[in-house]
Structure formats: C-alpha cells, structure tokens
Write a protein that holds these residues in place. Structure first.
Motif, short mmCIF file in Angstrom:
data_model
loop_
_atom_site.label_atom_id
_atom_site.label_comp_id
_atom_site.label_asym_id
_atom_site.label_seq_id
_atom_site.Cartn_x
_atom_site.Cartn_y
_atom_site.Cartn_z
N ASN A 36 -30.78 24.95 11.45
CA ASN A 36 -29.60 25.65 10.94
C ASN A 36 -29.39 27.02 11.58
N LEU A 74 -25.14 24.16 5.47
CA LEU A 74 -24.95 25.23 6.46
C LEU A 74 -24.54 26.53 5.76
N SER A 77 -27.41 28.15 4.10
CA SER A 77 -28.40 28.65 5.05
C SER A 77 -28.04 30.01 5.61
N SER A 94 -33.75 29.41 6.70
CA SER A 94 -33.88 28.54 7.86
C SER A 94 -34.69 29.18 8.98
#
Length: 322
Positions: A36, A74, A77, A94
């Motif tokens: 990520n 996403l 993250s 991440s």
C-alpha cells in the motif's frame, strides 16, 4: 453494475468477522500490507473519493464490492481515521514491516559496538515516536509533552537495557549477545506504551454494554488493554529477534559468516522481513479490538453503578487500542 445498486455494506466496520482470530488476522493483513505504500497520489485520491462518495450515499460508478473494499483499504492505509488528513508515509501502518525490518535488521547486525547500539536504539525509538504521533487520536490527542516524555524514557530504557546487558554477557555464549536487542526493544515497549496512554491510566477508558451503550470509565480496563497491547507488540518482535538470531548463530558456527561477512546484514534483513510480514498482523489479531472484562473486575464504584441498572450485564467491552 453501479455500486448504488449493490447491497449496502458498512465500510466503517472491518470487512471480516472480528469475533474470530482468522477474521481479525485477515483484517490486519489488509491494513499492514506493505504494498500500500507504493500507491500513487492519484490512486489515493481516487480511493478517498470513492469512500467519501459511498459514505454519503452517492453513485461511485461501476465498481464491485471487492473494488469498494480495496478502495477502503487504500484509504485506511493513508488517511487519518479522525481528521481525514493524509498521514506521513513512514508513520502509516503499511510502512511498519519495511521500516521495522530495516531498523531491526541493522540493530541486530551491529549489536556489539556501543556507538552502533546507541545509534540504532535511538533510531528505533525515533521511528516509534513518529508512528505514535502520526496515529495519534483526533478526539484525545497526544500532547507534545507526552510524546517527548515517552520518547526520552523509552530511549533511555532501551539504551540502559542494551548497554547494561551487553556488559554482562561478554563472556556468555554468542547467542545470548544476539538476544540483547530483543530485551532492549521489549523493555522500551513496556515504557513507551503506558506513557503514550497515561491519560487512560489516570482517567480510565470508556466501557460499554453489548449494544454499545456507554456505562462509564474504568482505569482497570485501561490497564488490561495496555497490557494486551504491550504483549502483542512484544509478540510482533519475538520471531524476528529471537528465532532469527538462532539461525544466524548456526551460520556463524559453521563459518559461513566468516567466509561471507558481507552477507550478515542482507540475510538478517530478509529473514526479519519475512517474520514481520506475518508476525505483525497475526500478533495484532491475538486479542479482539473490542476487549471484554467482567463487571466483577471493575472498580467498586463503577461496578455498583452498573449493578443498579435494570438489566445489568455481567461483561462489558472497551477498545483496547493497537
């Protein structure tokens, strides 16, 4: 098919069942995924747009539920859950595996030299401070004084442990010396985590019934949560900092490291990275985020308050933190 025509899902809750270890592990594997950090700014902005639009009930176009969850992964993250601001890259969850892999690997490679011990323990605690600041609560933010105090005490604890043990194990088998960095990291966690959550220790953490109704604040629950988080953090470090030194010690005894001295750091980095890739999410998943505690274990005043309710619960729940 447009997402608005798909069954609505609550993307503000984890995708996987958090009442089971497997479900919790899947959740943490997704949010600690090192890949990520390679997401482009465009990809992150698009993920944020999808999440914000979906939350407001808007049409996000022809995407599947899997693509929606990928956008949420996403988003989580890179953006702070309370403020919505993009987080500093090395402070994101991440980044935990690649950053810890690098720092831990070098810490364990140069564990014999006093200047190197001081430098890498300082780097490790500086990284921890960045992570703590990046992931600070938006509702109950960590003060600069609290951050500084935690940073100084954790660094001091790690250095005292590492340097003190190094002086004691000079005549011990080499493997014992290789385990000194682990002892230093464990001791720093035992200092750092309680210091960062000092307000909870002083004022308590919110406890609720099974329906989410807040019943009060408990210092005992806060202490239990901090203990669980400390155990899971130490658990994350254990495979890489306890098992890998055994393997490296075997290579040293066989003369491999003497023949190929350049290979020490790369081998340790690779093995520790492999360990952390699995240990980080699997240890985060050891204990449920919404931890349970028996009412009988709470402070007397809170216990009596709960028992006076019309249908008092025997067990209450609290957020243990990460």
């Amino acid at each position: 098919m447009a997402t608005v025509n798909l069954p609505r899902v609550d993307i503000d809750k984890p995708r996987y069942d958090q009442s089971t270890y497997v479900g919790r592990a899947k959740h943490f594997f997704s949010i600690t995924n090192p890949l990520n950090i390679f997401a482009t700014d465009k990809e992150l902005r698009n993920a944020k747009h999808i999440v914000d639009t979906y939350r407001s009930g808007g049409d996000v176009g022809s995407i599947t539920i899997d693509e929606l969850w990928r956008a949420k992964e996403l988003y989580d993250s890179a953006f702070h859950p309370d403020t919505g601001e993009k987080m500093f890259v090395i402070g994101r969850m991440s980044a935990q595996v690649p950053m810890n892999m690098t720092i831990t690997g070098l810490m364990m490679t140069f564990y014999k030299s006093t200047p190197a011990v001081v430098f890498w323990q300082w780097i490790n605690q500086s990284f921890n401070a960045i992570v703590n600041y990046t992931n600070r609560s938006g509702d109950s933010p960590i003060t600069n004084k609290q951050l500084a105090t935690s940073y100084i005490l954790a660094t001091g604890g790690a250095l005292s442990t590492a340097l003190g043990l190094n002086s004691l194990v000079k005549k011990a088998p080499p493997l014992i010396g290789r385990w000194v960095p682990f002892a230093a990291v464990a001791s720093a966690n035992c200092i750092n985590i309680p210091m960062m959550r000092l307000k909870e220790i002083q004022e308590g953490v919110a406890v609720s019934d099974a329906n989410g109704n807040k019943l009060g604040y408990s210092r005992r629950a806060a202490l239990d949560g901090i203990m669980l988080v400390t155990l899971s953090r130490i658990g994350m470090a254990t495979p890489g900092m306890v098992i890998v030194p055994i393997f490296m010690d075997r290579l040293e005894k066989k003369g491999f490291l003497a023949r190929y001295p350049w290979s020490t750091a790369p081998i340790q980095l690779a093995l520790i990275g492999l360990c952390l890739t699995f240990a980080t999410p699997m240890c985060c998943a050891l204990f449920s985020q919404q931890a349970a505690i028996h009412v009988a274990m709470l402070e007397p005043d809170l216990r009596e308050k709960i028992r006076k309710l019309p249908d008092p619960p025997d067990i209450v729940y609290y957020n243990k933190g990460l």
